[in-house]
Design a protein around this motif. Sequence first.
Motif, PDB file in Angstrom:
ATOM      1  N   PHE A  24       5.290   7.484  -1.943  1.00 45.49           N
ATOM      2  CA  PHE A  24       6.507   8.522  -1.649  1.00 45.49           C
ATOM      3  C   PHE A  24       6.957   8.330  -0.270  1.00 45.49           C
ATOM      4  N   LEU A  25       5.956   8.206   0.882  1.00 44.28           N
ATOM      5  CA  LEU A  25       6.331   7.901   2.202  1.00 44.28           C
ATOM      6  C   LEU A  25       7.078   6.618   2.301  1.00 44.28           C
ATOM      7  N   GLU A  26       6.520   5.483   1.457  1.00 47.15           N
ATOM      8  CA  GLU A  26       7.399   4.163   1.395  1.00 47.15           C
ATOM      9  C   GLU A  26       8.945   4.427   1.169  1.00 47.15           C
ATOM     10  N   SER A  27       8.990   5.217   0.084  1.00 43.68           N
ATOM     11  CA  SER A  27      10.425   5.573  -0.542  1.00 43.68           C
ATOM     12  C   SER A  27      11.229   6.166   0.394  1.00 43.68           C
ATOM     13  N   THR A  33      14.811   5.078   7.062  1.00 43.51           N
ATOM     14  CA  THR A  33      14.907   4.066   8.174  1.00 43.51           C
ATOM     15  C   THR A  33      15.712   2.710   7.840  1.00 43.51           C
ATOM     16  N   GLY A  34      15.342   2.286   6.492  1.00 46.66           N
ATOM     17  CA  GLY A  34      15.695   0.855   6.144  1.00 46.66           C
ATOM     18  C   GLY A  34      14.713   0.053   6.357  1.00 46.66           C
ATOM     19  N   ILE A  35      13.377   0.714   6.311  1.00 45.90           N
ATOM     20  CA  ILE A  35      12.284  -0.308   6.170  1.00 45.90           C
ATOM     21  C   ILE A  35      11.921  -0.938   4.866  1.00 45.90           C
ATOM     22  N   ASP A  36      11.649  -2.176   4.742  1.00 43.73           N
ATOM     23  CA  ASP A  36      11.540  -2.849   3.691  1.00 43.73           C
ATOM     24  C   ASP A  36       9.868  -2.066   3.195  1.00 43.73           C
ATOM     25  N   SER A  37       9.919  -1.911   1.696  1.00 51.93           N
ATOM     26  CA  SER A  37       8.694  -1.264   1.165  1.00 51.93           C
ATOM     27  C   SER A  37       7.272  -2.156   1.656  1.00 51.93           C
ATOM     28  N   SER A  38       7.640  -3.585   1.573  1.00 52.51           N
ATOM     29  CA  SER A  38       6.267  -4.072   1.771  1.00 52.51           C
ATOM     30  C   SER A  38       6.049  -4.164   3.325  1.00 52.51           C
ATOM     31  N   VAL A  74      10.683  10.932  11.927  1.00 52.73           N
ATOM     32  CA  VAL A  74       9.208  11.575  11.747  1.00 52.73           C
ATOM     33  C   VAL A  74       9.127  12.140  10.616  1.00 52.73           C
ATOM     34  N   LEU A  75       8.425  11.508   9.622  1.00 54.60           N
ATOM     35  CA  LEU A  75       8.145  12.209   8.353  1.00 54.60           C
ATOM     36  C   LEU A  75       6.814  13.532   8.404  1.00 54.60           C
ATOM     37  N   ILE A  76       7.283  14.406   7.922  1.00 52.80           N
ATOM     38  CA  ILE A  76       5.969  15.311   7.861  1.00 52.80           C
ATOM     39  C   ILE A  76       5.697  15.871   6.656  1.00 52.80           C
ATOM     40  N   VAL A  96       0.287  14.695   6.643  1.00 48.11           N
ATOM     41  CA  VAL A  96       0.425  13.386   7.052  1.00 48.11           C
ATOM     42  C   VAL A  96       1.674  13.572   7.786  1.00 48.11           C
ATOM     43  N   ILE A  97       1.705  12.973   9.047  1.00 45.10           N
ATOM     44  CA  ILE A  97       2.824  12.884   9.795  1.00 45.10           C
ATOM     45  C   ILE A  97       2.969  11.441  10.047  1.00 45.10           C
ATOM     46  N   VAL A  98       4.196  11.021   9.859  1.00 41.16           N
ATOM     47  CA  VAL A  98       4.344   9.593  10.105  1.00 41.16           C
ATOM     48  C   VAL A  98       5.474   9.401  10.877  1.00 41.16           C
ATOM     49  N   ILE A  99       5.127   8.606  12.076  1.00 39.10           N
ATOM     50  CA  ILE A  99       6.165   8.242  13.287  1.00 39.10           C
ATOM     51  C   ILE A  99       6.764   6.858  13.047  1.00 39.10           C
ATOM     52  N   LEU A 100       7.917   6.744  12.620  1.00 37.74           N
ATOM     53  CA  LEU A 100       8.579   5.415  12.352  1.00 37.74           C
ATOM     54  C   LEU A 100       9.472   5.236  13.664  1.00 37.74           C
TER      55      LEU A 100
END
Length: 144
Positions: A24-27, A33-38, A74-76, A96-100
């Motif tokens: 889910f967070l990868e998607s 942000t445009g980050i590649d899933s890998s 920031v994904l919460i 889970v809090i993800v800071i990109l």
Amino acid sequence: MRNSQLFNIYTRKNFSSKEEVLSFLESEGHKLTGIDSSEFKTKLFQREEQGSIEIAPGVLLPHFESSSFIKSKVLILSLKQAIQHWSKEICNVKLVIVILLKTEEKKSIKQAIMEFTRKLADDKYLNKLMNLENKNRNEGDDFL
């Protein structure tokens, strides 16, 4: 959800494993942000190898910086039921809090993220984040 906001909150999500959470967070990370899933998974696993991402019991804060991001986010993610086994060291994950962070991000964005991370030292604040309900909160910016 408006993608122009710095914070994106996903409340009371029903996942049963670390893999489901990461997918889910990868998607979402890719969309926002445009980050590649890998790259996302690689960076996340590298971050976990560097040291614990658990900042309080049941609260994870993976974070990393990349020049490939089109913007910082920031994904919460609060979970409806705790993930019982995240890793050997981490269990009962509820938040889970993800800071990109985009490399060479504007100072104002970095400052907003720093102000938010300071609040994470407060157990009451963490509890509020864990127990957020699905309400129209403009992605939570007024709360954060």
